[in-house]
Design an enzyme around this catalytic site. Structure first.
Site, short mmCIF file in Angstrom:
data_model
loop_
_atom_site.label_atom_id
_atom_site.label_comp_id
_atom_site.label_asym_id
_atom_site.label_seq_id
_atom_site.Cartn_x
_atom_site.Cartn_y
_atom_site.Cartn_z
N ASP A 208 1.13 -1.33 -8.51
CA ASP A 208 1.26 -0.20 -7.60
C ASP A 208 2.55 0.55 -7.95
O ASP A 208 3.53 -0.07 -8.40
CB ASP A 208 1.37 -0.68 -6.15
CG ASP A 208 0.22 -1.59 -5.76
OD1 ASP A 208 -0.94 -1.25 -6.08
OD2 ASP A 208 0.48 -2.64 -5.14
N ASP A 247 -3.54 0.71 -9.83
CA ASP A 247 -3.93 0.08 -8.56
C ASP A 247 -3.59 1.05 -7.44
O ASP A 247 -4.13 2.14 -7.38
CB ASP A 247 -3.22 -1.26 -8.43
CG ASP A 247 -3.84 -2.15 -7.36
OD1 ASP A 247 -4.86 -1.75 -6.77
OD2 ASP A 247 -3.29 -3.24 -7.09
N ASP A 251 1.19 0.17 -1.63
CA ASP A 251 0.49 -0.90 -0.90
C ASP A 251 1.50 -1.67 -0.06
O ASP A 251 2.63 -1.95 -0.51
CB ASP A 251 -0.23 -1.84 -1.86
CG ASP A 251 -1.57 -1.26 -2.32
OD1 ASP A 251 -1.86 -0.11 -1.99
OD2 ASP A 251 -2.29 -1.97 -3.05
N ARG A 303 -8.65 5.16 0.90
CA ARG A 303 -7.48 4.41 1.35
C ARG A 303 -6.30 5.33 1.65
O ARG A 303 -5.27 5.29 0.98
CB ARG A 303 -7.07 3.34 0.34
CG ARG A 303 -8.10 2.25 0.14
CD ARG A 303 -7.58 1.14 -0.75
NE ARG A 303 -8.61 0.13 -0.98
CZ ARG A 303 -8.48 -0.93 -1.76
NH1 ARG A 303 -7.32 -1.13 -2.40
NH2 ARG A 303 -9.46 -1.79 -1.92
#
Length: 429
Positions: A208, A247, A251, A303
């Site tokens: 990330d 990714d 996160d 997301r």
């Protein structure tokens, strides 16, 4: 002390050559304002504001940044990023590409031949090529994974401070501020094939742009995060699946808590922000308290965020889906999540419907109010429930909590304009 004589012409030239941001105040010792989201809870978030002069650094390359981070130490520190820093460089500053990390005989063609589902089947990859992939991935991780310790402020200088190819990781640390910085292209050279993911299998990537894991009291402000340089949409497909290289953009997982993300841009990416990593991570109950306000999600497929367990306040954010771009959903309501969404604005092309904005996996609650969809007020909850009647359980508006830590909440229309003008790196007033 001797004073050097400066002619009027030289003085004027010096002023003209100073970037606009350099003439503004020093933001490096700023702390999170009171009541500015969950990160203001309790002791608040001060980052490296207490650093002594010996622990204030200006860094211009990876080696200097690594030394300043000090292995993720808890010593109060302020790190000012100047210009563009490439994490994929060796100790001499020379650029490294994927071939430089490959070791143990790894080769993409050999890897694809070894684990082709038509011959390998559905078992997890194992054997020489998977061993070589793991060794190669470890070599890359040594260069691009940058641990951020407690009591740290990382701030970009000027309007164009960039960290590319890196994964900033705040792991089991607290009291961290990341501001005024563009983070781009945390590119994984060695994705792993996972045959049983999603029924058809999928490629799994490792990095990330920012990863909070077990992190507490974190303020992320005026950050721009994207895949700029290597968009996944331009990657080939192998085993009938897109060969993903990225990714998440940000996160927040594994018990992270008390986080405020504000005035930032998340753009040109698939899975932007995951809050809570697993349906079975019941230790996350009572944690994952996150505030997202005045952020822009532009050309994000999904997301934005997807939430498990957490109490997440999502207000005054701007969502833009350009014509022709891929889109799945924005707000993901997952296991035991409690999302409180207020006054957010969505701009989408005609093929995106209001009911598409929300997706539920085992989630049962979503508070929403003041939502604008292409300029018109809508009730996300009632439209979602009507659209999914008979196929999914209804969502309820009772999320069990009401946010109190926040500043003034603008209308969605006002927030849409203000965020378009002011969100992202290089735009701190």
């Amino acid at each position: 002390m001797r004073l050097r004589h400066v002619t009027p012409a030289a003085a004027l030239l010096a002023v003209l050559c100073v970037p606009a941001q350099a003439q503004t105040r020093d933001i490096s010792r700023d702390t999170l304002p009171a009541n500015d989201g969950w990160a203001a809870y309790g002791t608040g978030t001060t980052g490296g504001a207490a650093a002594d002069d010996a622990h204030v650094y200006t860094v211009t390359n990876r080696a200097e940044l690594v030394r300043a981070l000090d292995g993720g130490s808890d010593t109060p520190k302020i790190i000012k990023v100047a210009g563009t820093i490439d994490a994929n460089t060796d100790d001499d500053g020379d650029h490294l590409d994927c071939a430089d990390y490959a070791t143990g005989g790894y080769g993409l063609k050999r890897y694809l031949a070894a684990y082709d589902p038509r011959t390998w089947g559905s078992a997890r990859p194992s054997g020489p090529q998977e061993d070589a992939r793991q060794a190669s991935a470890a070599k890359q991780a040594e260069r691009i994974v940058l641990p951020v310790g407690s009591n740290t402020t990382i701030v970009g200088l000027g309007d164009h401070a960039v960290l590319k190819g890196a994964s900033l990781q705040v792991k089991n640390a607290g009291n961290v501020i990341i501001r005024n910085l563009e983070l781009r292209d945390a590119y994984d050279c060695f994705p792993v094939w996972q045959p049983n993911t999603g029924g058809l299998g999928d490629w799994k990537t490792a990095y990330d742009n920012i990863w909070l894991t077990g992190a507490t009291h974190v303020w992320i402000n005026h950050v721009t995060a994207s895949d700029k340089g290597h968009p996944d949409a331009e990657e080939p497909s192998y085993f009938a699946r897109n060969f993903l290289r990225h990714d998440g953009l940000l996160d927040i997982t594994n018990g992270s808590d008390l986080v405020t993300v504000s005035w930032s841009r998340f753009t040109d990416h698939d899975k932007a922000m995951l809050i809570g990593s697993s349906d079975t991570a019941t230790a996350d109950r009572g944690r994952l308290r996150v505030t997202l306000h005045h952020n822009e999600f532009d050309s994000v497929v999904q997301r934005a965020p997807r939430v498990r367990f957490g109490q997440v306040h999502v207000y005054n954010n701007r969502y833009v889906v350009p014509e022709g771009s891929e889109y799945r959903y924005s707000l993901g309501v997952s296991t035991e999540s409690a999302v409180y969404a207020e006054n957010n604005a969505f701009t989408t092309p005609s093929h995106v419907e209001v009911a598409d904005l929300v997706k539920s996996w085992n989630g049962s609650a979503l508070h929403q109010s003041g939502t604008l969809f292409n300029g018109y007020p809508v009730d996300l909850l009632s439209i979602y429930n009507a659209y999914n009647s008979g196929s999914e359980r209804d969502l309820t508006a009772d999320v069990g909590w009401t946010p109190t830590l926040h500043g003034p909440i603008d209308s969605a229309a006002v927030a849409d304009r203000e965020v378009a003008r002011g969100a992202g790196a290089g735009r701190i007033p």
